[in-house]
Design a protein around this motif. Structure first.
Motif, PDB file in Angstrom:
ATOM      1  N   UNK A  49       3.831  -0.178   2.766  1.00  0.00           N
ATOM      2  CA  UNK A  49       4.541   0.347   3.933  1.00  0.00           C
ATOM      3  C   UNK A  49       6.023   0.564   3.643  1.00  0.00           C
ATOM      4  N   UNK A  50       6.585  -0.301   2.801  1.00  0.00           N
ATOM      5  CA  UNK A  50       8.023  -0.246   2.514  1.00  0.00           C
ATOM      6  C   UNK A  50       8.331   0.445   1.195  1.00  0.00           C
ATOM      7  N   UNK A  51       7.284   0.963   0.556  1.00  0.00           N
ATOM      8  CA  UNK A  51       7.465   1.682  -0.714  1.00  0.00           C
ATOM      9  C   UNK A  51       8.116   0.796  -1.782  1.00  0.00           C
ATOM     10  N   UNK A  52       7.432  -0.289  -2.120  1.00  0.00           N
ATOM     11  CA  UNK A  52       7.903  -1.183  -3.193  1.00  0.00           C
ATOM     12  C   UNK A  52       6.835  -1.189  -4.287  1.00  0.00           C
ATOM     13  N   UNK A  53       6.762  -0.101  -5.081  1.00  0.00           N
ATOM     14  CA  UNK A  53       5.676   0.003  -6.070  1.00  0.00           C
ATOM     15  C   UNK A  53       5.710  -1.112  -7.123  1.00  0.00           C
ATOM     16  N   UNK A  54       6.887  -1.646  -7.406  1.00  0.00           N
ATOM     17  CA  UNK A  54       6.967  -2.744  -8.385  1.00  0.00           C
ATOM     18  C   UNK A  54       6.076  -3.911  -7.968  1.00  0.00           C
ATOM     19  N   UNK A  86       2.337   3.764   8.223  1.00  0.00           N
ATOM     20  CA  UNK A  86       1.592   2.505   8.301  1.00  0.00           C
ATOM     21  C   UNK A  86       1.745   1.935   9.706  1.00  0.00           C
ATOM     22  N   UNK A  87       0.679   2.073  10.498  1.00  0.00           N
ATOM     23  CA  UNK A  87       0.782   1.707  11.908  1.00  0.00           C
ATOM     24  C   UNK A  87       0.468   0.240  12.154  1.00  0.00           C
ATOM     25  N   UNK A  88      -0.561  -0.259  11.482  1.00  0.00           N
ATOM     26  CA  UNK A  88      -1.026  -1.595  11.860  1.00  0.00           C
ATOM     27  C   UNK A  88      -1.991  -2.125  10.810  1.00  0.00           C
ATOM     28  N   UNK A 107      -4.534   0.686   9.517  1.00  0.00           N
ATOM     29  CA  UNK A 107      -4.378   1.859  10.389  1.00  0.00           C
ATOM     30  C   UNK A 107      -3.213   2.689   9.861  1.00  0.00           C
ATOM     31  N   UNK A 108      -3.564   3.751   9.173  1.00  0.00           N
ATOM     32  CA  UNK A 108      -2.514   4.607   8.625  1.00  0.00           C
ATOM     33  C   UNK A 108      -2.821   6.071   8.964  1.00  0.00           C
ATOM     34  N   UNK A 109      -1.805   6.901   8.849  1.00  0.00           N
ATOM     35  CA  UNK A 109      -2.020   8.340   9.024  1.00  0.00           C
ATOM     36  C   UNK A 109      -1.257   9.088   7.938  1.00  0.00           C
ATOM     37  N   UNK A 110      -1.791  10.246   7.605  1.00  0.00           N
ATOM     38  CA  UNK A 110      -1.189  11.104   6.585  1.00  0.00           C
ATOM     39  C   UNK A 110      -1.176  12.524   7.119  1.00  0.00           C
ATOM     40  N   UNK A 161      -0.102  13.740   9.862  1.00  0.00           N
ATOM     41  CA  UNK A 161      -0.559  13.734  11.263  1.00  0.00           C
ATOM     42  C   UNK A 161      -2.064  13.563  11.412  1.00  0.00           C
ATOM     43  N   UNK A 162      -2.721  13.167  10.362  1.00  0.00           N
ATOM     44  CA  UNK A 162      -4.158  12.923  10.454  1.00  0.00           C
ATOM     45  C   UNK A 162      -4.446  11.446  10.250  1.00  0.00           C
ATOM     46  N   UNK A 163      -5.428  10.967  10.978  1.00  0.00           N
ATOM     47  CA  UNK A 163      -5.808   9.574  10.845  1.00  0.00           C
ATOM     48  C   UNK A 163      -6.412   9.327   9.463  1.00  0.00           C
ATOM     49  N   UNK A 164      -5.904   8.332   8.778  1.00  0.00           N
ATOM     50  CA  UNK A 164      -6.437   7.974   7.458  1.00  0.00           C
ATOM     51  C   UNK A 164      -6.758   6.483   7.419  1.00  0.00           C
ATOM     52  N   UNK A 165      -7.127   5.969   8.571  1.00  0.00           N
ATOM     53  CA  UNK A 165      -7.464   4.552   8.701  1.00  0.00           C
ATOM     54  C   UNK A 165      -8.682   4.219   7.842  1.00  0.00           C
ATOM     55  N   UNK A 166      -8.633   3.072   7.189  1.00  0.00           N
ATOM     56  CA  UNK A 166      -9.798   2.657   6.414  1.00  0.00           C
ATOM     57  C   UNK A 166      -9.986   1.149   6.492  1.00  0.00           C
ATOM     58  N   UNK A 167     -11.224   0.737   6.267  1.00  0.00           N
ATOM     59  CA  UNK A 167     -11.551  -0.689   6.211  1.00  0.00           C
ATOM     60  C   UNK A 167     -11.996  -1.014   4.802  1.00  0.00           C
ATOM     61  N   UNK A 168     -11.476  -2.085   4.257  1.00  0.00           N
ATOM     62  CA  UNK A 168     -11.777  -2.444   2.875  1.00  0.00           C
ATOM     63  C   UNK A 168     -12.041  -3.933   2.757  1.00  0.00           C
TER      64      UNK A 168
END
Ligand SMILES: [Zn+2]
Length: 141
Positions: free
Chosen positions: A50-55, A88-90, A110-113, A115-122
Protein backbone atom coordinates in the motif's frame (compact mmCIF):
# COMPACT_ATOMS: atom_id res chain seq x y z
CA UNK A 1 -2.76 9.69 -1.32
CA UNK A 2 0.64 8.37 -2.30
CA UNK A 3 2.85 6.20 -0.18
CA UNK A 4 5.42 8.91 0.20
CA UNK A 5 2.94 11.35 1.69
CA UNK A 6 1.66 8.68 4.02
CA UNK A 7 5.05 7.80 5.41
CA UNK A 8 5.60 11.44 6.30
CA UNK A 9 2.93 11.11 8.97
CA UNK A 10 3.48 8.20 11.33
CA UNK A 11 0.36 9.13 13.26
CA UNK A 12 -1.91 8.09 10.39
CA UNK A 13 -3.88 4.89 10.82
CA UNK A 14 -2.03 1.87 9.50
CA UNK A 15 -3.17 0.77 6.02
CA UNK A 16 -3.50 -2.83 7.26
CA UNK A 17 -6.69 -1.75 9.09
CA UNK A 18 -5.53 -2.80 12.54
CA UNK A 19 -6.93 0.41 14.01
CA UNK A 20 -3.47 1.36 15.33
CA UNK A 21 -1.30 4.13 14.01
CA UNK A 22 1.23 3.27 11.37
CA UNK A 23 4.08 3.91 13.81
CA UNK A 24 2.63 1.48 16.37
CA UNK A 25 1.73 -1.13 13.77
CA UNK A 26 3.48 -2.04 10.53
CA UNK A 27 5.76 1.00 10.58
CA UNK A 28 8.07 -0.56 13.15
CA UNK A 29 8.52 -3.65 10.97
CA UNK A 30 9.23 -1.53 7.92
CA UNK A 31 11.87 0.21 10.04
CA UNK A 32 13.56 -3.11 10.84
CA UNK A 33 11.80 -4.75 13.81
CA UNK A 34 11.11 -8.48 13.38
CA UNK A 35 7.42 -9.52 13.30
CA UNK A 36 6.62 -11.91 16.14
CA UNK A 37 4.23 -13.99 14.09
CA UNK A 38 3.21 -14.65 10.51
CA UNK A 39 0.06 -12.56 10.82
CA UNK A 40 2.09 -9.46 11.68
CA UNK A 41 4.34 -10.24 8.75
CA UNK A 42 1.37 -10.65 6.39
CA UNK A 43 -0.17 -7.36 7.54
CA UNK A 44 3.12 -5.54 7.16
CA UNK A 45 3.53 -6.89 3.63
CA UNK A 46 0.07 -5.60 2.71
CA UNK A 47 1.03 -2.21 4.16
CA UNK A 48 4.32 -2.29 2.29
CA UNK A 49 2.41 -2.77 -0.97
CA UNK A 50 0.00 0.00 0.00
CA UNK A 51 2.87 2.36 0.81
CA UNK A 52 5.10 1.27 -2.07
CA UNK A 53 8.03 -0.12 -0.06
CA UNK A 54 9.36 -2.77 -2.47
CA UNK A 55 12.49 -3.32 -0.35
CA UNK A 56 10.31 -4.79 2.37
CA UNK A 57 8.49 -7.09 -0.06
CA UNK A 58 11.81 -8.46 -1.30
CA UNK A 59 13.23 -8.81 2.21
CA UNK A 60 10.24 -10.82 3.47
CA UNK A 61 9.92 -13.21 0.52
CA UNK A 62 11.17 -16.77 0.94
CA UNK A 63 13.93 -17.75 -1.55
CA UNK A 64 11.75 -20.67 -2.67
CA UNK A 65 8.84 -18.41 -3.61
CA UNK A 66 8.05 -18.75 -7.35
CA UNK A 67 8.33 -14.97 -7.79
CA UNK A 68 11.67 -14.81 -6.03
CA UNK A 69 14.16 -13.27 -8.40
CA UNK A 70 17.86 -12.62 -8.26
CA UNK A 71 17.21 -9.61 -10.44
CA UNK A 72 16.33 -7.34 -7.54
CA UNK A 73 16.02 -4.20 -9.60
CA UNK A 74 13.34 -5.52 -11.93
CA UNK A 75 11.58 -7.30 -9.07
CA UNK A 76 11.39 -4.09 -7.06
CA UNK A 77 10.23 -2.14 -10.10
CA UNK A 78 7.49 -4.69 -10.68
CA UNK A 79 6.40 -4.51 -7.05
CA UNK A 80 6.47 -0.74 -7.15
CA UNK A 81 4.36 -0.66 -10.30
CA UNK A 82 1.74 -2.81 -8.61
CA UNK A 83 1.70 -0.37 -5.68
CA UNK A 84 1.39 2.67 -7.90
CA UNK A 85 -1.31 1.16 -10.11
CA UNK A 86 -3.47 -0.03 -7.22
CA UNK A 87 -5.59 1.58 -4.55
CA UNK A 88 -5.54 -0.34 -1.28
CA UNK A 89 -8.91 0.03 0.40
CA UNK A 90 -9.02 -2.58 3.11
CA UNK A 91 -7.51 -5.79 4.43
CA UNK A 92 -9.66 -8.44 6.03
CA UNK A 93 -8.14 -11.44 7.81
CA UNK A 94 -10.30 -14.54 7.44
CA UNK A 95 -8.12 -17.19 9.05
CA UNK A 96 -4.75 -17.56 10.75
CA UNK A 97 -3.02 -20.78 11.77
CA UNK A 98 0.53 -20.97 13.03
CA UNK A 99 2.79 -23.85 13.93
CA UNK A 100 6.38 -23.62 15.04
CA UNK A 101 7.86 -23.08 11.60
CA UNK A 102 4.88 -22.91 9.26
CA UNK A 103 1.83 -20.71 9.14
CA UNK A 104 -1.08 -19.85 6.89
CA UNK A 105 -3.07 -16.65 6.68
CA UNK A 106 -6.22 -16.40 4.59
CA UNK A 107 -7.20 -12.85 3.78
CA UNK A 108 -9.16 -10.69 1.41
CA UNK A 109 -7.38 -7.64 0.01
CA UNK A 110 -9.84 -5.02 -1.21
CA UNK A 111 -8.01 -3.19 -3.94
CA UNK A 112 -8.87 -1.48 -7.21
CA UNK A 113 -6.89 -0.81 -10.36
CA UNK A 114 -7.90 1.73 -13.01
CA UNK A 115 -11.25 2.26 -11.29
CA UNK A 116 -11.94 -1.45 -11.48
CA UNK A 117 -12.35 -3.77 -8.56
CA UNK A 118 -9.33 -6.05 -8.21
CA UNK A 119 -10.21 -7.54 -4.84
CA UNK A 120 -8.85 -11.00 -4.21
CA UNK A 121 -8.78 -13.63 -1.49
CA UNK A 122 -5.60 -15.59 -0.91
CA UNK A 123 -4.38 -18.32 1.38
CA UNK A 124 -0.77 -17.42 2.06
CA UNK A 125 1.87 -19.82 3.35
CA UNK A 126 4.68 -18.64 5.56
CA UNK A 127 7.85 -20.33 6.75
CA UNK A 128 10.16 -19.37 9.53
CA UNK A 129 13.79 -19.16 8.51
CA UNK A 130 16.57 -18.12 10.90
CA UNK A 131 13.97 -16.80 13.34
CA UNK A 132 12.15 -14.67 10.75
CA UNK A 133 8.80 -15.33 9.13
CA UNK A 134 8.92 -15.25 5.33
CA UNK A 135 6.24 -15.37 2.64
CA UNK A 136 6.58 -18.78 0.98
CA UNK A 137 3.72 -18.74 -1.54
CA UNK A 138 0.00 -18.24 -1.88
CA UNK A 139 -3.07 -19.60 -3.63
CA UNK A 140 -6.06 -17.57 -4.69
CA UNK A 141 -9.18 -19.00 -3.08
ZN1 LIG B 1 -0.39 -2.39 10.19
Amino acid sequence: MTGTQFIMDLENLCPCCSGNTYAQCCGRFHEGATPENALQLMRSRYSAYALNIPDYIVKTTHPKNPQYSKNLLSWKQHSSQFSQNSLFHRLEILDFMEKEKEATVTFTAYISQNNRDATFTEKSHFEKMDGCWLYRDGQKV
